[in-house]
Design a protein around this motif. Structure first.
Motif, short mmCIF file in Angstrom:
data_model
loop_
_atom_site.label_atom_id
_atom_site.label_comp_id
_atom_site.label_asym_id
_atom_site.label_seq_id
_atom_site.Cartn_x
_atom_site.Cartn_y
_atom_site.Cartn_z
N THR A 1 41.06 36.41 53.02
CA THR A 1 41.50 36.58 51.64
C THR A 1 42.89 37.20 51.59
O THR A 1 43.32 37.88 52.52
CB THR A 1 40.52 37.48 50.85
N TRP A 2 43.57 36.95 50.44
CA TRP A 2 44.89 37.49 50.20
C TRP A 2 44.85 38.43 49.00
O TRP A 2 44.13 38.18 48.02
CB TRP A 2 45.89 36.36 49.91
N ARG A 3 45.64 39.46 49.05
CA ARG A 3 45.72 40.41 47.95
C ARG A 3 46.54 39.82 46.81
O ARG A 3 47.61 39.24 47.03
CB ARG A 3 46.36 41.71 48.43
N GLY B 1 35.69 36.97 46.69
CA GLY B 1 36.50 37.98 46.03
C GLY B 1 36.11 39.36 46.51
O GLY B 1 34.92 39.65 46.68
N VAL B 2 37.10 40.21 46.75
CA VAL B 2 36.88 41.59 47.20
C VAL B 2 37.69 42.51 46.29
O VAL B 2 38.89 42.28 46.08
CB VAL B 2 37.31 41.79 48.67
N PHE B 3 37.03 43.54 45.75
CA PHE B 3 37.68 44.44 44.79
C PHE B 3 37.44 45.89 45.22
O PHE B 3 36.29 46.34 45.29
CB PHE B 3 37.12 44.22 43.38
N ASP B 4 38.51 46.59 45.53
CA ASP B 4 38.45 48.02 45.81
C ASP B 4 38.83 48.77 44.54
O ASP B 4 39.96 48.65 44.04
CB ASP B 4 39.42 48.40 46.94
N ALA C 1 42.66 44.04 44.75
CA ALA C 1 41.81 42.85 44.71
C ALA C 1 42.32 41.79 45.69
O ALA C 1 43.52 41.58 45.82
CB ALA C 1 41.77 42.28 43.30
N PHE C 2 41.35 41.12 46.36
CA PHE C 2 41.63 40.06 47.31
C PHE C 2 40.81 38.84 46.93
O PHE C 2 39.69 38.96 46.42
CB PHE C 2 41.27 40.47 48.73
N TYR D 1 42.79 40.52 53.77
CA TYR D 1 41.53 41.08 54.26
C TYR D 1 40.70 39.93 54.83
O TYR D 1 40.55 38.89 54.20
CB TYR D 1 40.74 41.75 53.14
N GLN D 2 40.18 40.11 56.05
CA GLN D 2 39.33 39.08 56.64
C GLN D 2 38.10 39.74 57.26
O GLN D 2 38.15 40.90 57.70
CB GLN D 2 40.08 38.26 57.68
#
Length: 257
Positions: free
Chosen positions: A104-106, A152-155, A117-118, A72-73
């Motif tokens: 970011t990478w998962r 950090g990215v969290f779905d 999460a990324f 995800y970028q």
């Protein structure tokens, strides 16, 4: 203004809630769009005038994001303006442009259906500028920062068809500039080139967080060509006797590519 703001956001959200049943998971692919935020900010500069200034304002921004199964970028640009006052009624103006990019990478598996999460690096350039209209004769003050850090990215799945997104940005290495403790009364100069030189004066590297940015969004509406999100954002900055905090209610509207 304090009484009007909640009703204004309710009015903005009503069209989105009307289509809420069409919301889905956060989509893969590319999207480009804009955001609109209503904000409440607190500004304090202990060198210039050691009291808290409070005020409401708005942020207009644009973004580009790309999501795949593994990465995800996001590239984002925000422009902000606030009108503020202290407890005595003295006024201040606070504004900034902010440019951010993250890749970011998962790191969660495909079998995990509840959380995606990324994590990865982020970079940011933010130019905080403010004027104390009465107590400092409207001289330009600033807090410039260039950040390298982590995102950090969290779905998080709420239902089988809907998921909330939470993100956090943490600066780890910063290059910062602010006016010296000895206050000079020649800070205001309307020439753009001189302002850009001035707001980078005596820049210093700073190791450590010194603040953070976080947000939470929920997809309200999605079609084959567009997606709408609503959410809350918050950031804190602390550096060398200056602190800034902002809370925002945000609408994001993106066009799929």
């Amino acid at each position: 203004m304090k009484k009007i703001l909640p009703f204004l956001w309710l009015w903005l959200l009503l069209p989105a809630f009307a289509f809420a049943q069409d919301s889905t998971q956060w989509p893969a692919g590319k999207a480009i769009g804009f955001k609109l935020s209503g904000t409440h900010s607190i500004l304090r500069d202990d060198v210039i005038f050691p009291v808290n200034y409070y005020g409401y304002g708005g942020t207009l921004g644009g973004f580009y994001q790309r999501t795949s199964a593994k990465t995800y970028q996001e590239l984002a640009l925000d422009l902000h303006f606030s009108s503020m006052k202290d407890f005595l009624g003295f006024e201040a103006i606070y504004t900034y442009p902010d440019l951010r990019y993250a890749y970011t990478w998962r790191f969660t598996s495909d079998s995990n259906k509840s959380v995606r999460a990324f994590a990865g690096p982020m970079v940011e350039a933010q130019y905080n500028m403010y004027y104390f209209l009465q107590t400092d004769d409207s001289h330009l003050q600033w807090l410039t920062q260039y950040n390298i850090g982590a995102k950090g990215v969290f779905d998080i799945a709420v239902t089988p068809r809907k998921s909330a997104r939470i993100y956090i940005d943490i600066p780890l290495l910063r290059l910062c500039s602010r006016p010296p403790r000895e206050v000079y009364y020649s800070n205001f100069n309307p020439a753009f080139g001189k302002i850009m030189n001035m707001i980078h004066k005596d820049a210093q590297f700073n190791l450590g967080a010194g603040g953070f940015r976080l947000g939470a969004f929920y997809p309200l509406r999605e079609t084959a060509k567009s997606v709408m999100h609503a959410g809350y954002e918050h950031f804190i900055i602390n550096y060398n006797h200056t602190s800034i905090m902002s809370n925002a209610l945000t609408i994001r509207y993106g066009f799929k590519k």
